[in-house]
Structures are given as structure tokens and as C-alpha cells.
Design a protein around this motif. Structure first.
Motif, PDB file in Angstrom:
ATOM      1  N   GLN A 206      -3.080  -1.931  21.700  1.00 58.77           N
ATOM      2  CA  GLN A 206      -3.054  -1.091  22.898  1.00 58.77           C
ATOM      3  C   GLN A 206      -3.672  -1.794  24.106  1.00 58.77           C
ATOM      4  O   GLN A 206      -3.349  -1.461  25.246  1.00 58.77           O
TER       5      GLN A 206
ATOM      6  N   THR B   7      -6.741   1.111  27.188  1.00 55.88           N
ATOM      7  CA  THR B   7      -6.573   2.520  26.851  1.00 55.88           C
ATOM      8  C   THR B   7      -7.889   3.253  27.087  1.00 55.88           C
ATOM      9  O   THR B   7      -8.939   2.637  27.275  1.00 55.88           O
ATOM     10  N   TRP B   8      -7.811   4.553  27.103  1.00 54.90           N
ATOM     11  CA  TRP B   8      -9.014   5.382  27.152  1.00 54.90           C
ATOM     12  C   TRP B   8      -9.256   5.930  25.755  1.00 54.90           C
ATOM     13  O   TRP B   8      -8.449   6.681  25.214  1.00 54.90           O
ATOM     14  N   HIS B   9     -10.372   5.525  25.160  1.00 54.02           N
ATOM     15  CA  HIS B   9     -10.677   5.969  23.801  1.00 54.02           C
ATOM     16  C   HIS B   9     -11.757   7.049  23.863  1.00 54.02           C
ATOM     17  O   HIS B   9     -12.923   6.756  24.105  1.00 54.02           O
TER      18      HIS B   9
ATOM     19  N   PHE C  73     -12.332   0.757  29.683  1.00 49.41           N
ATOM     20  CA  PHE C  73     -10.898   0.912  29.444  1.00 49.41           C
ATOM     21  C   PHE C  73     -10.305  -0.248  28.640  1.00 49.41           C
ATOM     22  O   PHE C  73      -9.107  -0.247  28.349  1.00 49.41           O
TER      23      PHE C  73
END
Length: 572
Positions: free
Chosen positions: A298, A301-303, A414
Motif C-alpha cells: 500500500q 495509507t492511513w492506518h 501516512f
């Protein structure tokens, strides 16, 4: 010829921003000599490059506690695939929380305290939280959730102590040799973690000698004893990869003063470990490896926090929670205070007489607030970072440096898939190098007097051997009090006729001047008195003049055209 940077520095210095951060040329009465806007930005980037390894290293260490995962198998679930999958998800959560808290704390430290000091979950403190309190995979004396509750309350206790000035005062009365010894002991502790299974895996378990050489393949582990090698030691390809690229390469880069050497070594080792069809891959072709690789792909991404967000268990009726809290308090006082004082001294912001520094109360309050907020997102105590010295060496003198560092940590939030895919053998070398930097404190310990040397040595020795920072601190303090207390009692009884022959070589224990009351309380108690920060001799002179009904007009001192001119006005 003026460059763009020169013009920008001048414009920023002449603005409200320049006056707030006391840039040179801002006209502030206490502007910081040599401070420049562009220099502080470069220093902030350098500090982030030196600190960024904490994102992966902290996640790797704290995830060893197991987080909120529940272990129901033998051997602390060291080989349970379901549990290890949960731990990997906790590690991904910790990537996000570490970067986010580093961003928040660093920005607050820069904006409010105006100090060029980066903040993040502390090395040493995270090891104590994981291995001494919660235990490997939850094998400690309290749960992960209870430990977070202890950290949360610790932060607010620190906040009150900081407001009252007690935290600063307690740190200043500690014998300097013990303060230095704690830092050195933590360095050995961190290096040992980097050499074991949490890093390079050079050191493993031994059924006879407790520890021995490791680095064997998983197929060569003794039955039921993970990381206990038989005869096939140092055969793991990942061990040698970490030694050469994560360790030796990093040291060579540091030797030539390449900025961000730790981060470069970590990422080179990680990049080599990312291809799947190699003997050093971090993504083997099994269920766990597939899950790791899917998250890695990914990239950006925002986890969100799945396991560790607001996971506190406020079980304060458990006496063991209070034991953890007290040890957190003491260890954190030594760790954070020692680092902050070292950094502000390096930046030239510490008063050589009172041993205090500008905005110390605000700085400690920011630290305390960050500790409590960090607990809410599942991480160990936040502290000032010794790697801030890299930015200060680049010329960072104001809070702009810390703000830039914090903003870069925010961007890192991010890129969680990248930081979560850094293997332990990539960070092991960095841990050893950081430990070698921290051990340098021993140079300043007073080895000439046994009463100072032995307590310091015991502190350094017990921290890594007991795998517990608090035990080392307790041994050091008790031995110091017993040894030097006996000498003091005998000297008083004998009227100083019975003294150690080299007592003159001892480190004098004194309470630094400046008192225990912080500035804001003095202002409240003396509303009608003008509070002026100055040296003790100048302060005494001012008091004498007031008693003589004489006031000193120092406005002309702010005028560079009339340096040193004093105007005396007699009151009627």
C-alpha cells in the motif's frame, strides 16, 4: 552580496514570528545570538533524519509486549501464528501512534517552550515498559492496559510536579555521577537489546551460561526454547546482513559525518530484505509473510488504531500498578531531565549558576502532557531525544527546529506501510550504535573517589544485567546514600578528624542556587515587584539598591548605541 536566504532570514526575524522565537535581529531583549530562520529549518530536517529510526524501533520494541493480544499458548506464544499475527497488527498500530505522538510533542516543545529539542517515545523507557513491566508477550507483573494507565497518571503527576518546580529541583539535586551512570547503563541496555532476538540476534539464550552466541536458523533452535541455539551459531543470513549494512555501514557513514546515517543504514538493510525470493526476505511465502507483504504494497495509507487506541485499564487498586507508576516516575525524571539539560547546555541555553534553562517549566509541562497523550494512543512515555544534538550541531537554536521535526513526523504517519515493514535486523545495528553514543557519559563520571565511582559503576552494571532500569537506579541510589552517609556521620562525630585520605577528590553534593519555587509562582507572590532575570550578583545588587530607595533605569542598556550606561533615579 545578499542571498535569498539572507533576505528571508531578515524578513522573518523582523516579524512577529521572529520575536516569538527570539531570532537574532528580531529586537527581542533576549534574542538568541546566531539564530537564523533557514538554519533552524535545516537543523529540524537533520534532527528528524537522526530520529526517524524511532518510528520502526519503538514499534518493534513495544510490540514485543504483545499489546492487547491475549496469549494462551506455551513459551509466551513465541511460535503461535495466530498470536504473532495479532502482534504484527499491534506493531502497525504503533507505527502510527509513534509518528503521531512524535509530531505532536515536538511541535508543542518548539512552539511553546522555544527549544530546539525533538520529542518521541524514549529509548530505554520503551524497553523498561516492555520487558520489565509488561514483559515479553505479556509475561510481566501487570498487563499492557494497566501499564498504559500507569503512564497516563504518571504524565499528570509530572505536570503538577513541573508546575510546582519540584521536577526541576529534584533533577538538580541528584549526584551528577549517578545521573551520568543511568544514561550509560541505559546505553548498554539498549545495545544488548539490539544484539538479541529483538535486533541482530547475535546473542541468544544458553542453558548453561544464560546467554551465548545466537544467530542460528529456526530449525536449529533447541526443542521448546526459541532463540536458544545448539552448535550452529551465527548461520542466519539476516544476522550477517544486519551486521554489515545496518551496523558497519552505518558506523562508516557516521565516521564521515553523513547526515541521517542511522536512517540510511536502516533503510538500506530493509530494502535488501524486501524482495520475497531471497534468503533474507522479511516476507516469506507463508500466511504471516503474505499479510505483511499485502500491507507493505500500500506504501501510502492511513492506518487507524485497531488494538491500542484508548486501551487503558484504570485498575489503580492493584498495588503492582503503583509500583510500576513509581518506577516510571523515577526513571523518567532521570531520563527526560538528563536529556533536556544536556541538550539545552549544548545549545548554550542553560544558566551556568542555577543549572536551569529558559522556559524549563513550560518544557517539562509539554513533556508531561505528551506522556499522558501517548498513553491514550498506546505507546510508552514520550521524552526528549539525545539525537536533537545533531540538529543543534547544525545551528538549531530555537523552537523552529523542533517544529520542523514535528511536521516531518506528521508526514511520516501516512507512510506507515513502509515503516511497519522494517525488519528487526535492520534496527538492531542502530540500537547498538545509539547505545555506544549513550555510554560516552562514563567519561564525565568522577572515578577518582570510590564513594562516587562504586555507586555509578553498580548502576551501569545492574541496568543491563537485571534487564531493568529501575533496579539499577535503586542500587545506585542506595549504595550512594549508604557509603557517603557513613562518611558524613563519621566526620560529624569525629569533628572532621576521621576522613577518607582522598576526600578532596569527591564530587561535592550541593543544592544549586535558584530555589525550588518556579518563576510563575514568584510572579504571583510578588505582583508589585518587578521580576528581572539576571545573574545572582546582579540580583543582589538590585535588592541592595531597592533597600536604599534607589531604582535602576536599564532602558538605556537595550540601546546598542549606549552600552553599559546606567541611570539612577532616587525615589522621594
Amino acid at each position: 552580496m545578499l542571498t535569498f536566504a539572507d533576505r528571508l532570514n531578515a524578513q522573518v526575524a523582523d516579524s512577529a514570528v521572529g520575536r516569538w522565537f527570539r531570532l537574532e535581529g528580531s529586537g527581542h531583549a533576549r534574542e538568541r545570538e546566531g539564530s537564523r530562520f533557514m538554519t533552524d529549518i535545516r537543523a529540524g530536517i537533520t534532527t528528524w533524519a537522526a530520529m526517524a529510526y524511532i518510528i520502526s524501533v519503538n514499534a518493534s520494541i513495544v510490540s514485543d509486549s504483545g499489546g492487547t493480544c491475549v496469549c494462551e499458548a506455551a513459551n509466551n506464544c513465541a511460535t503461535d501464528p495466530t498470536y504473532l499475527q495479532c502482534v504484527q497488527e499491534v506493531k502497525q498500530d504503533l507505527i502510527t501512534s509513534t509518528a503521531a505522538m512524535s509530531a505532536l510533542a515536538s511541535v508543542l516543545m518548539g512552539a511553546l517552550a522555544n527549544l530546539p529539542v525533538g520529542m518521541a517515545p524514549g529509548m530505554g523507557l520503551n524497553a523498561y515498559f516492555t520487558y520489565s513491566v509488561v514483559g515479553y508477550h505479556g509475561s510481566g507483573f501487570i498487563t499492557y492496559q494497566e501499564a498504559l494507565a500507569a503512564v497516563f497518571l504518571e504524565g499528570w503527576i509530572f505536570f503538577i510536579l513541573s508546575l510546582l518546580g519540584l521536577r526541576q529541583w529534584l533533577a538538580r539535586i541528584m549526584p551528577q555521577s549517578l545521573v551520568l551512570a543511568v544514561g550509560a547503563g541505559i546505553g548498554l541496555y539498549i545495545a544488548f537489546i539490539g544484539l538479541t532476538s529483538g535486533g541482530l540476534n547475535v546473542i541468544g539464550g544458553d542453558t548453561t551460561n544464560l546467554v551465548g552466541l545466537g544467530g542460528c536458523l529456526e530449525s536449529d533452535w533447541l526443542d521448546g526454547l526459541p532463540y536458544f541455539c545448539g552448535t550452529q551459531v551465527l548461520r542466519s543470513p539476516t544476522t550477517w546482513l544486519g551486521i554489515f549494512t545496518g551496523g558497519i555501514l552505518t558506523i562508516l557513514l557516521m565516521l564521515y559525518r553523513v547526515k541521517g546515517s542511522l536512517l540510511i543504514g536502516i533503510f538500506i538493510t530493509s530494502i535488501i530484505s524486501w524482495p520475497r525470493n531471497t534468503s533474507v526476505t522479511y516476507f516469506p511465502h507463508d500466511a504471516a509473510g503474505d499479510q505483511l507483504f499485502d500491507f507493505f504494497k500500500q506504501v501510502v495509507t492511513w492506518h487507524p488504531l485497531k488494538h491500542i487506541g484508548n486501551a487503558l485499564d484504570y485498575h489503580y487498586s492493584n498495588g503492582k500498578v503503583w509500583y510500576a507508576l513509581i518506577t516510571f516516575l523515577y526513571v523518567d525524571i532521570l531520563d527526560t531531565t538528563g536529556t533536556l539539560y544536556s541538550m539545552v547546555k549544548f545549545a548554550g541555553l542553560r544558566d551556568p549558576v542555577t543549572l536551569d534553562f529558559e522556559n524549563s517549566t513550560i518544557a517539562y509541562c509539554v513533556d508531561a502532557f505528551s506522556i499522558s497523550m501517548g498513553a491514550l494512543v498506546g505507546t510508552s512515555p514520550v521524552t526528549a531525544f539525545i539525537e536533537s544534538a545533531t540538529g543543534i550541531a547544525e545551528g538549531g537554536k530555537t523552537g523552529i527546529t523542533a517544529i520542523v521535526t514535528g511536521l516531518l513526523f506528521f508526514v511520516s504517519v501516512f507512510f506507515a506501510p513502509i515503516f511497519a515493514s522494517i525488519p528487526p535486523w535492520a534496527t538492531g545495528g542502530a540500537l547498538v550504535v545509539v547505545g555506544s553514543l549513550m555510554i560516552r557519559n562514563v567519561r564525565d563520571i568522577n572515578w577518582d573517589y570510590v564513594g562516587d565511582a562504586v555507586p555509578a559503576f553498580l548502576t551501569i552494571l545492574f541496568i543491563p544485567l537485571s534487564y531493568n532500569i529501575a533496579y539499577g537506579v535503586i542500587v545506585g541510589v542506595f549504595s550512594y546514600v549508604i557509603i557517603n552517609g557513613f562518611v558524613w556521620i563519621v566526620s560529624k562525630i569525629s569533628n572532621n578528624s576521621i576522613m577518607p585520605p582522598n576526600y578532596d577528590a569527591s564530587e561535592p553534593w550541593v543544592i544549586p542556587p535558584g530555589g525550588i519555587v518556579p518563576t510563575w509562582i514568584k510572579i504571583l507572590l510578588n505582583r508589585n515587584t518587578r521580576i528581572v532575570e539576571e545573574s545572582p550578583s546582579e540580583y543582589a545588587f538590585q535588592v541592595r539598591q531597592r533597600h536604599s530607595n534607589i531604582s535602576v533605569d536599564t532602558t538605556s542598556q537595550d540601546n546598542p548605541l549606549t552600552p553599559g550606561k546606567l541611570t539612577f533615579t532616587y525615589e522621594k
